[in-house]
Motif scaffolding. Structure first.
Motif, PDB file in Angstrom:
ATOM      1  N   GLY A  22       0.826  -1.206   0.000  1.00  0.00           N
ATOM      2  CA  GLY A  22       0.000   0.000   0.000  1.00  0.00           C
ATOM      3  C   GLY A  22       0.855   1.249   0.000  1.00  0.00           C
ATOM      4  N   LEU A  23       1.936   1.228   0.767  1.00  0.00           N
ATOM      5  CA  LEU A  23       2.851   2.372   0.814  1.00  0.00           C
ATOM      6  C   LEU A  23       3.471   2.607  -0.555  1.00  0.00           C
ATOM      7  CD1 LEU A  23       4.428   4.567   2.312  1.00  0.00           C
ATOM      8  CD2 LEU A  23       6.056   2.792   3.025  1.00  0.00           C
ATOM      9  N   GLU A  55      -5.832  15.171   2.015  1.00  0.00           N
ATOM     10  CA  GLU A  55      -7.083  14.675   1.433  1.00  0.00           C
ATOM     11  C   GLU A  55      -7.164  13.155   1.543  1.00  0.00           C
ATOM     12  OE1 GLU A  55      -9.136  14.283  -2.946  1.00  0.00           O
ATOM     13  OE2 GLU A  55      -7.878  16.034  -2.562  1.00  0.00           O
ATOM     14  N   TRP A  56      -6.061  12.488   1.234  1.00  0.00           N
ATOM     15  CA  TRP A  56      -6.035  11.030   1.317  1.00  0.00           C
ATOM     16  C   TRP A  56      -6.227  10.549   2.751  1.00  0.00           C
ATOM     17  CZ3 TRP A  56      -1.229   9.629  -2.165  1.00  0.00           C
ATOM     18  CH2 TRP A  56      -1.550   9.866  -3.503  1.00  0.00           C
ATOM     19  N   ALA A  57      -5.681  11.279   3.712  1.00  0.00           N
ATOM     20  CA  ALA A  57      -5.866  10.916   5.118  1.00  0.00           C
ATOM     21  C   ALA A  57      -7.335  11.050   5.506  1.00  0.00           C
ATOM     22  CB  ALA A  57      -4.988  11.788   6.012  1.00  0.00           C
ATOM     23  N   GLN A  58      -7.975  12.075   4.997  1.00  0.00           N
ATOM     24  CA  GLN A  58      -9.372  12.339   5.324  1.00  0.00           C
ATOM     25  C   GLN A  58     -10.323  11.356   4.636  1.00  0.00           C
ATOM     26  OE1 GLN A  58     -10.235  16.129   6.153  1.00  0.00           O
ATOM     27  NE2 GLN A  58     -12.316  15.642   6.702  1.00  0.00           N
ATOM     28  N   ASN A  64      -6.699   2.638   3.585  1.00  0.00           N
ATOM     29  CA  ASN A  64      -7.120   1.502   2.763  1.00  0.00           C
ATOM     30  C   ASN A  64      -6.129   1.131   1.667  1.00  0.00           C
ATOM     31  OD1 ASN A  64      -9.638   1.176   4.112  1.00  0.00           O
ATOM     32  ND2 ASN A  64     -10.352   3.013   3.072  1.00  0.00           N
ATOM     33  N   ALA A  65      -4.979   1.770   1.647  1.00  0.00           N
ATOM     34  CA  ALA A  65      -4.010   1.540   0.566  1.00  0.00           C
ATOM     35  C   ALA A  65      -3.546   0.094   0.502  1.00  0.00           C
ATOM     36  CB  ALA A  65      -2.806   2.467   0.730  1.00  0.00           C
ATOM     37  N   THR A  71      -6.237  -4.990  -5.295  1.00  0.00           N
ATOM     38  CA  THR A  71      -7.335  -5.082  -6.253  1.00  0.00           C
ATOM     39  C   THR A  71      -6.862  -4.833  -7.684  1.00  0.00           C
ATOM     40  OG1 THR A  71      -7.961  -2.751  -6.028  1.00  0.00           O
ATOM     41  CG2 THR A  71      -9.024  -4.325  -4.532  1.00  0.00           C
ATOM     42  N   GLY A  72      -5.594  -4.495  -7.832  1.00  0.00           N
ATOM     43  CA  GLY A  72      -5.038  -4.309  -9.172  1.00  0.00           C
ATOM     44  C   GLY A  72      -4.909  -5.644  -9.882  1.00  0.00           C
TER      45      GLY A  72
END
Length: 80
Positions: A22-23, A55-58, A64-65, A71-72
């Motif tokens: 995810g990172l 924005e991504w944190a919010q 969920n990364a 899912t790729g």
């Protein structure tokens, strides 16, 4: 380049990861932002990515990364 500060990551030689984490996904998305250009200084780049990270944190993108990267197409192709 490899970096010991990112873990777990395919960008860290000490990490057992062989597939994107995810990172890794987040780092690559930041790298390929349209506003991020080769040769930009850190101050300019930081001003671009900080609001994106906020924005991504919010919106849960960061939390969920680790699930989103699976899912790729690569993970299912390898049977994960």
């Amino acid at each position: 380049n490899d970096d010991d500060r990112v873990y777990p990551s395919i960008f860290n030689d000490q990490s057992p990861q062989q597939l994107l984490t995810g990172l890794d996904s987040l780092l690559l998305q930041l790298l390929y932002l349209d506003a991020v250009k080769p040769g930009q200084d850190w101050q300019t780049t930081q001003a671009i990515i900080r609001p994106v990270l906020a924005e991504w944190a919010q919106d849960g993108t960061i939390d969920n990364a680790h699930q989103a990267v699976k899912t790729g197409k690569l993970y299912p192709l390898l049977g994960w």
